[in-house]
Design an enzyme around this catalytic site. Structure first.
Site, PDB file in Angstrom:
ATOM      1  CD  GLU A   1      -8.231 -24.203 -11.111  1.00 15.79           C
ATOM      2  OE1 GLU A   1      -8.194 -23.917 -12.334  1.00 15.79           O
ATOM      3  OE2 GLU A   1      -7.223 -24.511 -10.468  1.00 15.79           O
TER       4      GLU A   1
ATOM      5  CB  SER B   1       8.682 -38.922  -7.258  1.00 12.37           C
ATOM      6  OG  SER B   1       9.929 -39.546  -7.048  1.00 12.37           O
ATOM      7  NE  ARG B   2       4.358 -42.109 -11.114  1.00  8.47           N
ATOM      8  CZ  ARG B   2       4.003 -42.153 -12.400  1.00  8.47           C
ATOM      9  NH1 ARG B   2       3.050 -43.004 -12.767  1.00  8.47           N
ATOM     10  NH2 ARG B   2       4.576 -41.381 -13.291  1.00  8.47           N
TER      11      ARG B   2
ATOM     12  NE  ARG C   1      -4.435 -30.097 -13.904  1.00  9.14           N
ATOM     13  CZ  ARG C   1      -3.689 -29.256 -14.600  1.00  9.14           C
ATOM     14  NH1 ARG C   1      -3.059 -28.270 -13.988  1.00  9.14           N
ATOM     15  NH2 ARG C   1      -3.557 -29.385 -15.917  1.00  9.14           N
TER      16      ARG C   1
ATOM     17  N   GLY D   1       9.192 -33.929 -10.351  1.00 10.69           N
ATOM     18  CA  GLY D   1       9.530 -33.895 -11.762  1.00 10.69           C
ATOM     19  C   GLY D   1      10.313 -32.634 -12.091  1.00 10.69           C
ATOM     20  NE  ARG D   2      10.841 -32.138 -18.712  1.00 12.22           N
ATOM     21  CZ  ARG D   2      10.059 -33.126 -19.121  1.00 12.22           C
ATOM     22  NH1 ARG D   2       8.912 -33.353 -18.501  1.00 12.22           N
ATOM     23  NH2 ARG D   2      10.415 -33.896 -20.134  1.00 12.22           N
ATOM     24  CB  ILE D   3       7.477 -28.054 -12.054  1.00 12.27           C
ATOM     25  CG1 ILE D   3       7.172 -27.672 -13.509  1.00 12.27           C
ATOM     26  CG2 ILE D   3       7.039 -26.945 -11.109  1.00 12.27           C
ATOM     27  CD1 ILE D   3       5.692 -27.542 -13.816  1.00 12.27           C
TER      28      ILE D   3
ATOM     29  CG  HIS E   1      -4.712 -22.433 -12.620  1.00 14.52           C
ATOM     30  ND1 HIS E   1      -5.440 -23.580 -12.801  1.00 14.52           N
ATOM     31  CD2 HIS E   1      -3.447 -22.729 -13.041  1.00 14.52           C
ATOM     32  CE1 HIS E   1      -4.669 -24.535 -13.304  1.00 14.52           C
ATOM     33  NE2 HIS E   1      -3.437 -24.032 -13.453  1.00 14.52           N
TER      34      HIS E   1
END
Length: 320
Positions: A260, A173-174, A231, A152-154, A278
């Site tokens: 976390e 990606s999907r 994540r 995605g963007r990141i 994080h």
């Protein structure tokens, strides 16, 4: 009269200042008696500034709720299905943290591959004086291929930075991204087999939990590295520890964790792992920009202009 908004989780000062400036703010997690607070103001709450979690149980207790505005790009702490069923709009804070996270991802990659944290510990412990130079690192970014899991963007921002370091880039990606200059692989295992750095940029949720499991980890190979900037739930930490112990992977850099702030004890003492608490987007500028966008979503909604950055799972009415 100001619109009543519930704050969940632990808001930073930028969020708190923004909400208190524009709304009647009620801080759930810092309340002396959260249950009493919900009983008192729950029927009137129209919006949530989410800095923690918004499960179905909370949504069900807020009959007038119209919008949940999340602080962050990944919004898996919100039950979007429950929100959509109620006609509640959900927003997140994309774009404003893309560059900060991508910068941190590359920093974490360099720290991990070149063992920079371990080298600093060597110096601080006086070992450079007593024992001589830090040993040569087995890892280098030279001649490597980085696979980006989550394009995605990141992910694309990381890809651009990786190219600047001379890395070849591939992604999963999907769906294929139209016009992408990098090769696409149909699943995580296929991508891992084609690369020797696996950069995880995926959001959390049931669909991605332990997507990077033992077979995917081992597919990166004994000279490979795994970096997780997405994540913690995406990566099977127990499988990662086992792979490191068996020499099936060379190292790992993690900014996020399954539970976390707890970290798998098998990771804590290893010099072939770099651990960050994080902090990928944790600069005052970026967190301030994120807070401003979160508040802007609430303000825009209650001014009748619609949300600024709605998520696709919750359809948005034309006007409030």
């Amino acid at each position: 009269m100001p619109v009543p908004v519930l704050i969940t989780g632990k808001p930073n000062r930028f969020i708190r200042e923004g909400i208190e400036t524009h709304f009647e703010a009620h801080d759930l997690d810092s309340a002396a008696d959260p249950e009493a607070l919900l009983a008192e103001v729950g029927p009137r709450i129209l919006g949530i500034a989410n800095c923690g979690a918004t499960p179905k149980e909370l949504i069900d207790r807020l009959p007038a709720l119209e919008i949940v505005c999340h602080f962050g790009v990944g919004y898996d702490p919100i039950d979007t299905a429950a929100a959509a069923a109620r006609g509640v709009v959900v927003t997140n804070t994309p774009d404003v943290l893309t560059d900060e996270v991508a910068d941190t991802a590359m920093g974490l990659l360099l720290m991990t591959v070149r063992e920079l944290s371990a080298a600093e510990r060597w110096l601080r412990a006086g070992r450079w004086v007593k024992e001589g130079p830090y040993p040569l690192t087995r890892g280098s970014v030279r001649g490597r291929t980085m696979g980006i899991l989550g394009y995605g963007r990141i992910g694309q921002a990381i890809a651009r930075r990786g190219e600047g370091f001379g890395l070849k880039i591939a992604y999963h990606s999907r769906r294929k991204v139209e016009g992408a200059p990098h090769p696409w692989y149909p699943n995580a295992r296929a991508l891992a087999e084609a690369v020797d750095i696996l950069m995880i940029v995926l959001p959390g949720g049931a669909a991605t939990t332990h997507l990077v499991d033992a077979p995917v980890i081992e597919a990166v190979g004994p000279e490979g590295f795994i970096i997780n900037i997405g994540r913690g739930s995406v990566l099977d930490e127990a499988a990662l520890v086992a792979a490191l112990e068996a020499g099936k992977i060379l190292g790992a850099g993690l900014d996020v964790f399954e539970n976390e702030p707890e970290v798998h004890p098998g990771l804590m003492t290893r010099d072939d792992v770099v651990l960050l608490p994080h902090v990928a987007s944790a600069s005052e500028k970026t967190r301030g920009d994120m807070a401003a966008l979160q508040v802007a979503n609430l303000v825009s909604w209650f001014e009748g202009k619609g949300p600024v950055t709605p998520v696709p799972e919750t359809p948005v009415p034309a006007v409030r």
